[in-house]
Design a protein around this motif. Structure first.
Motif, PDB file in Angstrom:
ATOM      1  N   PHE A   1       4.388  -9.622   2.035  1.00 48.63           N
ATOM      2  CA  PHE A   1       4.788  -8.399   1.454  1.00 48.63           C
ATOM      3  C   PHE A   1       6.233  -8.329   0.905  1.00 48.63           C
ATOM      4  O   PHE A   1       6.421  -8.127  -0.220  1.00 48.63           O
ATOM      5  CB  PHE A   1       4.735  -7.197   2.538  1.00 48.63           C
ATOM      6  N   GLY A   2       6.981  -8.764   1.774  1.00 52.41           N
ATOM      7  CA  GLY A   2       8.667  -8.440   1.497  1.00 52.41           C
ATOM      8  C   GLY A   2       9.055  -9.379  -0.025  1.00 52.41           C
ATOM      9  O   GLY A   2       9.998  -8.758  -0.580  1.00 52.41           O
TER      10      GLY A   2
ATOM     11  N   LEU B   1      -1.150  -4.567  -1.317  1.00 49.19           N
ATOM     12  CA  LEU B   1      -0.669  -5.783  -0.419  1.00 49.19           C
ATOM     13  C   LEU B   1      -0.933  -5.410   0.881  1.00 49.19           C
ATOM     14  O   LEU B   1      -1.336  -6.415   1.521  1.00 49.19           O
ATOM     15  CB  LEU B   1       0.988  -5.838  -0.576  1.00 49.19           C
ATOM     16  N   ILE B   2      -0.854  -4.351   1.413  1.00 52.50           N
ATOM     17  CA  ILE B   2      -1.396  -3.802   2.580  1.00 52.50           C
ATOM     18  C   ILE B   2      -2.535  -4.237   2.945  1.00 52.50           C
ATOM     19  O   ILE B   2      -3.197  -4.502   4.055  1.00 52.50           O
ATOM     20  CB  ILE B   2      -0.752  -2.388   2.961  1.00 52.50           C
ATOM     21  N   ASP B   3      -3.497  -3.894   1.780  1.00 53.55           N
ATOM     22  CA  ASP B   3      -4.945  -4.092   1.939  1.00 53.55           C
ATOM     23  C   ASP B   3      -5.468  -5.384   2.350  1.00 53.55           C
ATOM     24  O   ASP B   3      -6.396  -5.722   3.016  1.00 53.55           O
ATOM     25  CB  ASP B   3      -5.671  -3.890   0.500  1.00 53.55           C
ATOM     26  N   LYS B   4      -4.460  -6.357   1.832  1.00 56.93           N
ATOM     27  CA  LYS B   4      -5.034  -7.857   1.910  1.00 56.93           C
ATOM     28  C   LYS B   4      -4.648  -8.357   3.628  1.00 56.93           C
ATOM     29  O   LYS B   4      -5.402  -9.212   3.939  1.00 56.93           O
ATOM     30  CB  LYS B   4      -3.987  -8.856   1.339  1.00 56.93           C
ATOM     31  N   PHE B   5      -4.031  -7.361   4.397  1.00 60.70           N
ATOM     32  CA  PHE B   5      -3.871  -7.898   5.629  1.00 60.70           C
ATOM     33  C   PHE B   5      -3.918  -6.867   6.794  1.00 60.70           C
ATOM     34  O   PHE B   5      -3.972  -7.082   8.067  1.00 60.70           O
ATOM     35  CB  PHE B   5      -2.357  -8.669   5.997  1.00 60.70           C
ATOM     36  N   ILE B   6      -4.270  -5.542   6.280  1.00 66.76           N
ATOM     37  CA  ILE B   6      -4.228  -4.516   7.623  1.00 66.76           C
ATOM     38  C   ILE B   6      -5.558  -4.791   8.394  1.00 66.76           C
ATOM     39  O   ILE B   6      -5.230  -4.544   9.736  1.00 66.76           O
ATOM     40  CB  ILE B   6      -4.383  -3.177   6.818  1.00 66.76           C
ATOM     41  N   ASP B   7      -6.499  -5.468   7.895  1.00 66.93           N
ATOM     42  CA  ASP B   7      -7.663  -5.547   8.862  1.00 66.93           C
ATOM     43  C   ASP B   7      -7.324  -6.639  10.050  1.00 66.93           C
ATOM     44  O   ASP B   7      -8.228  -6.845  11.077  1.00 66.93           O
ATOM     45  CB  ASP B   7      -8.999  -5.599   8.074  1.00 66.93           C
ATOM     46  N   ARG B   8      -6.573  -7.488   9.665  1.00 71.29           N
ATOM     47  CA  ARG B   8      -6.266  -8.638  10.206  1.00 71.29           C
ATOM     48  C   ARG B   8      -5.652  -8.238  11.448  1.00 71.29           C
ATOM     49  O   ARG B   8      -5.114  -9.020  12.566  1.00 71.29           O
ATOM     50  CB  ARG B   8      -5.608  -9.613   9.469  1.00 71.29           C
TER      51      ARG B   8
ATOM     52  N   THR C   1       7.420   1.591   0.058  1.00 67.07           N
ATOM     53  CA  THR C   1       7.193   0.794   1.265  1.00 67.07           C
ATOM     54  C   THR C   1       7.242   1.788   2.568  1.00 67.07           C
ATOM     55  O   THR C   1       6.161   1.668   3.423  1.00 67.07           O
ATOM     56  CB  THR C   1       8.184  -0.447   1.334  1.00 67.07           C
ATOM     57  N   LEU C   2       8.221   2.282   2.748  1.00 62.02           N
ATOM     58  CA  LEU C   2       8.402   2.925   4.116  1.00 62.02           C
ATOM     59  C   LEU C   2       7.220   4.118   4.169  1.00 62.02           C
ATOM     60  O   LEU C   2       6.669   4.337   5.268  1.00 62.02           O
ATOM     61  CB  LEU C   2       9.682   3.401   4.476  1.00 62.02           C
ATOM     62  N   GLU C   3       7.197   4.813   3.254  1.00 52.88           N
ATOM     63  CA  GLU C   3       6.338   5.891   3.264  1.00 52.88           C
ATOM     64  C   GLU C   3       4.637   5.529   3.377  1.00 52.88           C
ATOM     65  O   GLU C   3       3.840   6.021   4.270  1.00 52.88           O
ATOM     66  CB  GLU C   3       6.360   6.933   2.007  1.00 52.88           C
ATOM     67  N   GLU C   4       4.360   4.513   2.686  1.00 56.31           N
ATOM     68  CA  GLU C   4       3.009   4.073   2.700  1.00 56.31           C
ATOM     69  C   GLU C   4       2.646   3.381   3.974  1.00 56.31           C
ATOM     70  O   GLU C   4       1.666   3.281   4.567  1.00 56.31           O
ATOM     71  CB  GLU C   4       2.679   3.128   1.403  1.00 56.31           C
ATOM     72  N   TRP C   5       3.712   2.491   4.423  1.00 58.50           N
ATOM     73  CA  TRP C   5       3.535   1.563   5.759  1.00 58.50           C
ATOM     74  C   TRP C   5       3.324   2.566   6.725  1.00 58.50           C
ATOM     75  O   TRP C   5       2.413   2.242   7.635  1.00 58.50           O
ATOM     76  CB  TRP C   5       4.735   0.721   5.639  1.00 58.50           C
ATOM     77  N   LEU C   6       4.177   3.482   7.052  1.00 57.40           N
ATOM     78  CA  LEU C   6       4.184   4.453   8.120  1.00 57.40           C
ATOM     79  C   LEU C   6       2.878   5.216   8.194  1.00 57.40           C
ATOM     80  O   LEU C   6       2.389   5.542   9.012  1.00 57.40           O
ATOM     81  CB  LEU C   6       5.239   5.199   8.188  1.00 57.40           C
ATOM     82  N   LYS C   7       2.383   5.414   6.734  1.00 60.75           N
ATOM     83  CA  LYS C   7       1.021   6.226   6.637  1.00 60.75           C
ATOM     84  C   LYS C   7       0.096   5.250   7.356  1.00 60.75           C
ATOM     85  O   LYS C   7      -1.018   5.891   8.099  1.00 60.75           O
ATOM     86  CB  LYS C   7       0.604   6.516   5.238  1.00 60.75           C
TER      87      LYS C   7
END
Lengths: 413, 66
Positions: A156-157, A140-147, A377-383
């Motif tokens: 996401f949520g 899910l993060i892959d889809k928007f991180i570069d934006r 969610t919190l672990e991967e998001w913060l990384k």
């Protein structure tokens, strides 16, 4: 066994005029979960009620009470003989809506079902879903991180809990998730009870069709097969089809409509409080504890109801037999009698005795899975996105009734 | 230090074993395996045991007065 003596505390009586001035209504005698003012002043109302109003009454519809202190909520939730779930958990329940097993039943029916369902959501079982859920978080993060921005709820949520539950446990297609999420939201928050009933009806119909189809398929030994196998009630009768359908509905409501709020609220809080975010970045082992604190402070289930089977006294108020009583988990989790500075969020708070997953035999069956989703969610998001903030000029929007939900959260990084 | 785990009020939140894994153990369904009985807290584990006890939303764990 109850070691606590009934509360001898004398509550400071709230002033009618002060309540009108602060909340626009007399909370004690005229509460309304669906009042937009409760949504707007959510924290202030809960903090006030848990301190000053152990029991409040609502005149809405058929009327209901709310009980607000941690001790009263725990005692009532554990005393299922006095506070029965058999007449449902929603105040002013839509007419014709079937009761949801096992949530809207009492022991021994409830116990029979939980015994066979619990193993599918036990800590040991859900530990096996940790990696797939983590992979989904990253997908899910892959889809928007570069934006460098996203709308957290829709991107996401609202997706992750449904993906985790559908892919790993129910085997439902995730393409159907959006329809079900909308059905549960409208079924809960639509102003008109008739409209709520219509949306719930659509969710019922979809899930019954799925269950009927699975009945024609070879067994997979999963949760659905456990539901299909059914249980034997007292007296030897087999659990009827309608109960089996309602279990799937109940689990789906819980699995897709709740964790989103804790997740979004945690991310929002970390966006707004770089000091707390830095604590988690410096020591990721704090994240599991932080999740308990976020669950305590941001409860998706504000309150669930019971029906009194006899006249019962709660903190000096007599609630008559037959009355509907909401156990305000959201207030109980910020009771100053049980924690210091309950209105403050601190990811380092220890020994957090919250009631966000409920108390008593009806304790949230999905609590272990929710914790897996929140931790991943919190672990991967913060990384991956260690620095982020709320998009300037925006703020999150909420809707509240007996559940609370965040509708939008714009983030940038 | 001895602690007692209430049989009926343990409903499988699993908080005790999370905070004090050397004191409290869970069965396959996630309930405290020692519910309905008393346990001896291992020496040196008193602090984690108290944290696990305090984290139980059911107050199902109590200290047994010697």
């Amino acid at each position: 066994m109850n070691e606590d003596a009934p509360s001898a505390e004398v509550f400071e009586a709230p002033s009618h005029d002060e309540m009108i001035a602060r909340f626009g209504r007399d909370l004690v005698n005229d509460f309304d979960l669906d009042d937009p003012a409760f949504n707007d002043k959510f924290d202030e109302t809960l903090n006030y009620m848990v301190r000053k109003c152990p029991v409040v009454h609502s005149r809405v519809g058929r009327g209901y009470y709310l009980i607000n202190t941690q001790d009263d909520v725990r005692r009532a939730a554990q005393d299922w003989r006095t506070f029965s779930s058999a007449k449902g958990y929603m105040p002013n329940r839509p007419e014709g809506l079937p009761y949801l097993m096992p949530e809207e039943s009492d022991p021994p029916i409830h116990t029979k079902w939980r015994h066979v369902l619990n193993p599918h959501l036990s800590p040991r079982t859900v530990a096996g879903y940790e990696q797939p859920v983590r992979d989904d978080v990253n997908a899910l993060i892959d889809k928007f991180i570069d934006r460098a921005e996203c709308e957290f709820i829709s991107e996401f949520g609202a997706l992750l809990p449904g993906w985790a539950f559908f892919k790993n446990i129910l085997g439902l297609p995730i393409d159907d998730l959006a329809m079900l999420v909308n059905g549960v939201e409208e079924g809960t928050f639509a102003p008109d009870p008739e409209v709520r009933g219509k949306y719930f009806g659509e969710v019922f119909a979809y899930l019954e069709t799925h269950l009927a189809w699975r009945k024609t398929q070879p067994s997979r030994g999963d949760l659905i097969d456990t539901i299909l196998a059914g249980v034997t009630y007292e007296g030897g009768t087999e659990s009827p089809w309608a109960h089996k359908v309602s279990i799937l509905v109940d689990l789906t409501f819980g699995g897709i409509a709740t964790t989103t709020f804790v997740m979004a609220s945690a991310i929002h809080h970390l966006a707004m409080h770089p000091d707390q975010r830095q604590l988690l970045l410096d020591d990721p082992s704090l994240i599991e504890n932080a999740i308990e604190e976020y669950a305590r402070f941001f409860p998706p289930v504000v309150a669930l109801g019971r029906t009194c089977t006899r006249d019962v006294e709660v903190s000096g108020t007599t609630i008559p037999e037959g009355e509907f009583v909401m156990l305000t988990y959201a207030a109980a989790s910020r009771d100053p009698r049980h924690m210091d500075e309950p209105e403050k969020i601190d990811v380092r708070r220890e020994g957090i005795p919250h009631s966000t997953f409920g108390v008593g035999p009806h304790r949230c069956i999905g609590s272990n899975l929710a914790r897996v989703e929140l931790t991943a969610t919190l672990e991967e998001w913060l990384k991956r996105i260690p620095e982020f903030s709320v998009k300037p000029g925006t703020e999150p929007t909420y809707v509240t009734g007996f559940l609370r939900s965040m509708r939008s959260l714009e983030l940038v990084w | 230090m001895r602690m007692k785990i209430d049989d009926e009020n343990c409903t499988g939140h699993g908080r005790c074993a999370k905070y004090a894994p050397n004191v409290f153990r869970l069965d396959d369904d996630g309930y405290n395996v020692d519910r309905g009985s008393e346990i001896e807290v291992p020496a040196g584990e008193e602090k984690t045991a108290l944290l696990g006890m305090k984290s139980c939303p059911e107050r199902a764990i109590t200290i047994v007065e010697e």
